[in-house]
Design a protein around this motif. Sequence first.
Motif, PDB file in Angstrom:
ATOM      1  N   UNK A 331       0.816  -1.209   0.000  1.00 35.27           N
ATOM      2  CA  UNK A 331       0.000   0.000   0.000  1.00 35.27           C
ATOM      3  C   UNK A 331       0.851   1.261   0.000  1.00 35.27           C
ATOM      4  N   UNK A 332       0.365   2.250  -0.756  1.00 40.97           N
ATOM      5  CA  UNK A 332       0.737   3.651  -0.544  1.00 40.97           C
ATOM      6  C   UNK A 332      -0.586   4.346  -0.280  1.00 40.97           C
ATOM      7  N   UNK A 333      -0.793   4.753   0.964  1.00 38.61           N
ATOM      8  CA  UNK A 333      -2.090   5.246   1.432  1.00 38.61           C
ATOM      9  C   UNK A 333      -1.938   6.735   1.727  1.00 38.61           C
ATOM     10  N   UNK A 334      -2.726   7.569   1.038  1.00 40.07           N
ATOM     11  CA  UNK A 334      -2.545   9.021   1.112  1.00 40.07           C
ATOM     12  C   UNK A 334      -3.825   9.676   1.623  1.00 40.07           C
ATOM     13  N   UNK A 335      -3.694  10.472   2.680  1.00 42.88           N
ATOM     14  CA  UNK A 335      -4.832  11.157   3.283  1.00 42.88           C
ATOM     15  C   UNK A 335      -4.591  12.659   3.151  1.00 42.88           C
ATOM     16  N   UNK A 336      -5.173  13.311   2.132  1.00 46.40           N
ATOM     17  CA  UNK A 336      -4.910  14.741   1.918  1.00 46.40           C
ATOM     18  C   UNK A 336      -5.237  15.617   3.114  1.00 46.40           C
ATOM     19  N   UNK A 337      -6.341  15.365   3.792  1.00 47.84           N
ATOM     20  CA  UNK A 337      -6.723  16.206   4.930  1.00 47.84           C
ATOM     21  C   UNK A 337      -5.746  16.115   6.092  1.00 47.84           C
TER      22      UNK A 337
END
Length: 379
Positions: A331-337
Amino acid sequence: MRALQLTVAVCVAAWTALAACGDSVAPVDPGDPGTGPDPVSAPVDLSRAWATSTPEAEGFDEGMLEAAFARADEAVPNIRALVAVRNGRLVEEAYFGGMHGDSAFDMRSVTKTVTALLVGLASDRGLLDPDDLMADRLSHPSRRSEHGGIRVRDLLTMTSGMQWSDEEDFGPWVRSGEPVGYVLDLPVVAPPGRRFIYNTGGSHLLTVIVESVVDGSALEFAERELLEPLGIDDKRWPVMQDSVIVGGAALALRARDAAKVGQLLLQGGRSGSRQIVSRAWVEAQIGRLVSVGDLGYVLRDAGYGYQTWSDRQGGGGDVSAFVMWGYGGQFVWVVPDRQLVVVAQTHWRGTGDHDGVQADAVANLIVHRVIEAARPIRR
């Protein structure tokens, strides 16, 4: 990753993609010591090594974050790497099972997101267009009239309508010696743009198309236009029997470098002062162009853009994320907030039917432990 064949509705508001991954969080009191850091002021230069920071400085609950990393191998016995980047700074990393920071690891279908970036780079340069017909960009004797309406865009969004099952087709495809012919010889079972059929072979067609329009090979193009500008010099990207890099799997990256791919998308395609790939492309790539819904594991409210997943609940609760997801829990998990990028790498060979269980365990580690440790950013 296991084959997914789901009937989906293509979103009407496809080009509001960035908003789909940027839901706002509730206001926070700037004077509350439990709130997180200020927003990031400028895109970091990804050609350089990561700047490092501390959990406290980047707005983490330090105890929660350290517990997540310390117990990662208890939660996921096959985990090999876990990396957290926040506000463009490397905050925490851990390696297991003999792996270390310089170990390049085969991240399986995370490759697809990088392949889509290559298509975007070619599109930005006017070498192809997502609305180009596949048949016009792919010269092969297995082309048939049924392929006539399939666009490059349909390959990107897994809506080409061509039959595929990773479980049934991946092994025979790899062994066939005909990586393009095998895919094109399968039946077309749905009109283009109508039905989501996860298709690793179709992803390989994208690298073949890129190779047909760029100077040199697709690998040389990737190195020159993407990997070197991101400072990624240690990787393995095998080729198929057609001498073209595998479009749907097998790219091996260091965990820190995989985080750079996520950070590039988080920064709208920008690295420092350089726009590597256009913001418009990134908005489509990480957007919800296709609604997939609840997969039953890993993603609860999933969508798909250009070879990249999104989830309206992927940051926990109603916080959106976009996700690069490979077989066995890569996984590459990205959370902008949260201005957060989390990378996980696992030993995936031989997991078989355990793949979904392991992927779910890794996702829970990321969503319920690492992301929850990241306090909301001040607004």
